[in-house]
Design a protein around this motif. Structure first.
Motif, PDB file in Angstrom:
ATOM      1  N   SER A  87       0.813  -1.221   0.000  1.00  0.00           N
ATOM      2  CA  SER A  87       0.000   0.000   0.000  1.00  0.00           C
ATOM      3  C   SER A  87       0.843   1.266   0.000  1.00  0.00           C
ATOM      4  O   SER A  87       0.387   2.318  -0.456  1.00  0.00           O
ATOM      5  CB  SER A  87      -0.959   0.005   1.199  1.00  0.00           C
ATOM      6  OG  SER A  87      -0.291   0.242   2.428  1.00  0.00           O
ATOM      7  N   TYR A 102      -5.177   1.717  -3.325  1.00  0.00           N
ATOM      8  CA  TYR A 102      -5.820   1.235  -2.100  1.00  0.00           C
ATOM      9  C   TYR A 102      -7.015   2.109  -1.720  1.00  0.00           C
ATOM     10  O   TYR A 102      -8.056   1.608  -1.295  1.00  0.00           O
ATOM     11  CB  TYR A 102      -4.795   1.143  -0.964  1.00  0.00           C
ATOM     12  CG  TYR A 102      -4.110  -0.199  -0.934  1.00  0.00           C
ATOM     13  CD1 TYR A 102      -4.377  -1.119   0.058  1.00  0.00           C
ATOM     14  CD2 TYR A 102      -3.215  -0.563  -1.944  1.00  0.00           C
ATOM     15  CE1 TYR A 102      -3.773  -2.371   0.072  1.00  0.00           C
ATOM     16  CE2 TYR A 102      -2.607  -1.804  -1.944  1.00  0.00           C
ATOM     17  CZ  TYR A 102      -2.893  -2.707  -0.936  1.00  0.00           C
ATOM     18  OH  TYR A 102      -2.306  -3.948  -0.934  1.00  0.00           O
ATOM     19  N   VAL A 103      -6.870   3.406  -1.881  1.00  0.00           N
ATOM     20  CA  VAL A 103      -8.001   4.293  -1.601  1.00  0.00           C
ATOM     21  C   VAL A 103      -9.128   4.038  -2.594  1.00  0.00           C
ATOM     22  O   VAL A 103     -10.313   3.970  -2.219  1.00  0.00           O
ATOM     23  CB  VAL A 103      -7.550   5.767  -1.650  1.00  0.00           C
ATOM     24  CG1 VAL A 103      -8.752   6.698  -1.555  1.00  0.00           C
ATOM     25  CG2 VAL A 103      -6.569   6.060  -0.528  1.00  0.00           C
ATOM     26  N   HIS A 105      -0.118   3.005   7.906  1.00  0.00           N
ATOM     27  CA  HIS A 105       0.176   2.828   6.491  1.00  0.00           C
ATOM     28  C   HIS A 105      -1.097   3.074   5.672  1.00  0.00           C
ATOM     29  O   HIS A 105      -2.209   3.105   6.232  1.00  0.00           O
ATOM     30  CB  HIS A 105       0.746   1.434   6.200  1.00  0.00           C
ATOM     31  CG  HIS A 105       0.115   0.329   6.994  1.00  0.00           C
ATOM     32  ND1 HIS A 105      -1.215  -0.035   6.859  1.00  0.00           N
ATOM     33  CD2 HIS A 105       0.634  -0.493   7.952  1.00  0.00           C
ATOM     34  CE1 HIS A 105      -1.473  -1.037   7.687  1.00  0.00           C
ATOM     35  NE2 HIS A 105      -0.374  -1.318   8.370  1.00  0.00           N
ATOM     36  N   PRO A 106      -0.957   3.264   4.363  1.00  0.00           N
ATOM     37  CA  PRO A 106      -2.136   3.556   3.533  1.00  0.00           C
ATOM     38  C   PRO A 106      -3.221   2.477   3.600  1.00  0.00           C
ATOM     39  O   PRO A 106      -4.407   2.794   3.496  1.00  0.00           O
ATOM     40  CB  PRO A 106      -1.550   3.690   2.125  1.00  0.00           C
ATOM     41  CG  PRO A 106      -0.150   4.154   2.350  1.00  0.00           C
ATOM     42  CD  PRO A 106       0.305   3.435   3.594  1.00  0.00           C
ATOM     43  N   ALA A 138      -0.701   3.683  -2.932  1.00  0.00           N
ATOM     44  CA  ALA A 138      -1.656   4.290  -2.004  1.00  0.00           C
ATOM     45  C   ALA A 138      -2.980   4.650  -2.671  1.00  0.00           C
ATOM     46  O   ALA A 138      -4.058   4.375  -2.135  1.00  0.00           O
ATOM     47  CB  ALA A 138      -1.033   5.518  -1.348  1.00  0.00           C
ATOM     48  N   SER A 188      -5.181   3.233   6.656  1.00  0.00           N
ATOM     49  CA  SER A 188      -5.913   4.484   6.428  1.00  0.00           C
ATOM     50  C   SER A 188      -7.125   4.258   5.532  1.00  0.00           C
ATOM     51  O   SER A 188      -8.202   4.832   5.763  1.00  0.00           O
ATOM     52  CB  SER A 188      -4.992   5.531   5.798  1.00  0.00           C
ATOM     53  OG  SER A 188      -3.942   5.882   6.682  1.00  0.00           O
ATOM     54  N   SER A 189      -6.959   3.428   4.504  1.00  0.00           N
ATOM     55  CA  SER A 189      -8.081   3.166   3.597  1.00  0.00           C
ATOM     56  C   SER A 189      -9.194   2.406   4.303  1.00  0.00           C
ATOM     57  O   SER A 189     -10.385   2.660   4.071  1.00  0.00           O
ATOM     58  CB  SER A 189      -7.602   2.390   2.361  1.00  0.00           C
ATOM     59  OG  SER A 189      -7.266   1.043   2.659  1.00  0.00           O
TER      60      SER A 189
END
Length: 303
Positions: free
Chosen positions: A77, A84-85, A134-135, A81, A138-139
């Protein structure tokens, strides 16, 4: 209850489908690839989180959704990033939109305990602040917030499941510790270990994870509410503990390749006491010896 399982062809998804069927529900498997067979599924539907039209067809005539689909590799990720979002957040929003259009008002969402970051308090309970490292985390947190917002609007009853490290059975991810250690034992190749092998994690058998999703489906909150449960064994297992369990299960020595210590948390353990108290779930198969024995049996069966 007829339950759509997104990501039904995945490692956890297949176990959730089987557990729902065993509990008397009608699991509907959502997969991306035509021709995919998912054992135990009442029906297989083809859809993609990034294709709203396919999602709107997939959610027709179901009572609830177990949302497991998404991207899950923390290290990957960092380099991807935005992907992943797009998938984990955008895909979840699209699924919520499709559910709203079809008047499907029940959801259980697979999230991750890594959202808590590296708190000093261990085991980690649901009262800890969020600190995604990490992303990927966060996602998942952003997807949780979208689900909670939809629930607070009165349009959804939702349960968020923050899961520990899943293991056991036929794990298809060779980067995870238990499969890597089993391969090292079987092949007689060295296992790379960062530092002294004392980093501690919470390992949860995939069958226990699947049972938690069934319990959540059967104990959803009222519409307009969203609840969160940390799902894990509640016990810590070090890297060296895993290695010793593999040696016991296989009867083979695991050679080690020592590497410099990694910049990683010393200890991460989920506290499942809220789930145990409120939804009647508890881990039944998550000692490290049972996890490793089961994973070894599954890998031998594939040889």
């Amino acid at each position: 209850m007829r339950v759509l399982v997104t990501g039904a062809n995945g490692y956890i998804g297949r176990s959730v489908v089987a557990a729902l069927r065993a509990a008397g529900h009608e699991p509907v498997a959502m997969v991306r690839t035509p021709g995919t067979d998912v054992t135990g599924a009442r029906e297989v539907r083809i859809a993609d989180l990034l294709d709203i039209d396919s999602l709107r067809l997939a959610v027709q005539e179901v009572d609830a959704v177990c949302h497991l689909a998404g991207l899950t590799r923390a290290r990957q990720s960092f380099a991807e990033a935005l992907r992943y979002v797009r998938v984990n957040v955008g895909g979840t929003i699209a699924l919520l939109d499709a559910m709203s259009s079809a008047d499907v008002r029940r959801m259980v969402f697979a999230s991750t305990g890594s959202i808590y970051g590296t708190p000093d308090q261990q085991p980690m309970n649901e009262e800890l602040p969020d600190s995604p490292p990490h992303p990927y985390a966060s996602s998942k947190l952003a997807a949780e917030l979208a689900i909670e917002a939809q629930a607070r609007g009165g349009n959804l009853a939702a349960t968020v499941v923050r899961i520990a490290n899943i293991a056991g059975g036929a794990d298809p991810d060779p980067t995870r510790l238990v499969p890597r250690t089993l391969v090292a034992a079987a092949a007689g190749t060295p296992l790379a270990v960062n530092g002294d092998g004392t980093a501690v994690r919470d390992y949860l058998h995939v069958r226990d994870a699947a049972a938690a999703f069934v319990a959540c489906i059967e104990h959803l909150p009222l519409e307009g509410q969203a609840v969160r449960y940390n799902i894990g064994s509640g016990h810590g297992t070090s890297i060296m503990d895993v290695i010793e369990a593999v040696e016991r299960a296989t009867g083979r020595r695991v050679a080690l390749e020592r590497r410099p210590p990694a910049n990683e948390p010393a200890c991460l353990i989920n506290d499942p006491s809220k789930a145990i108290a409120e939804i009647g779930w508890s881990p039944q198969h998550s000692t490290i010896d049972e996890i490793v024995r089961d994973a070894w049996s599954a890998s031998v069966a594939l040889l």
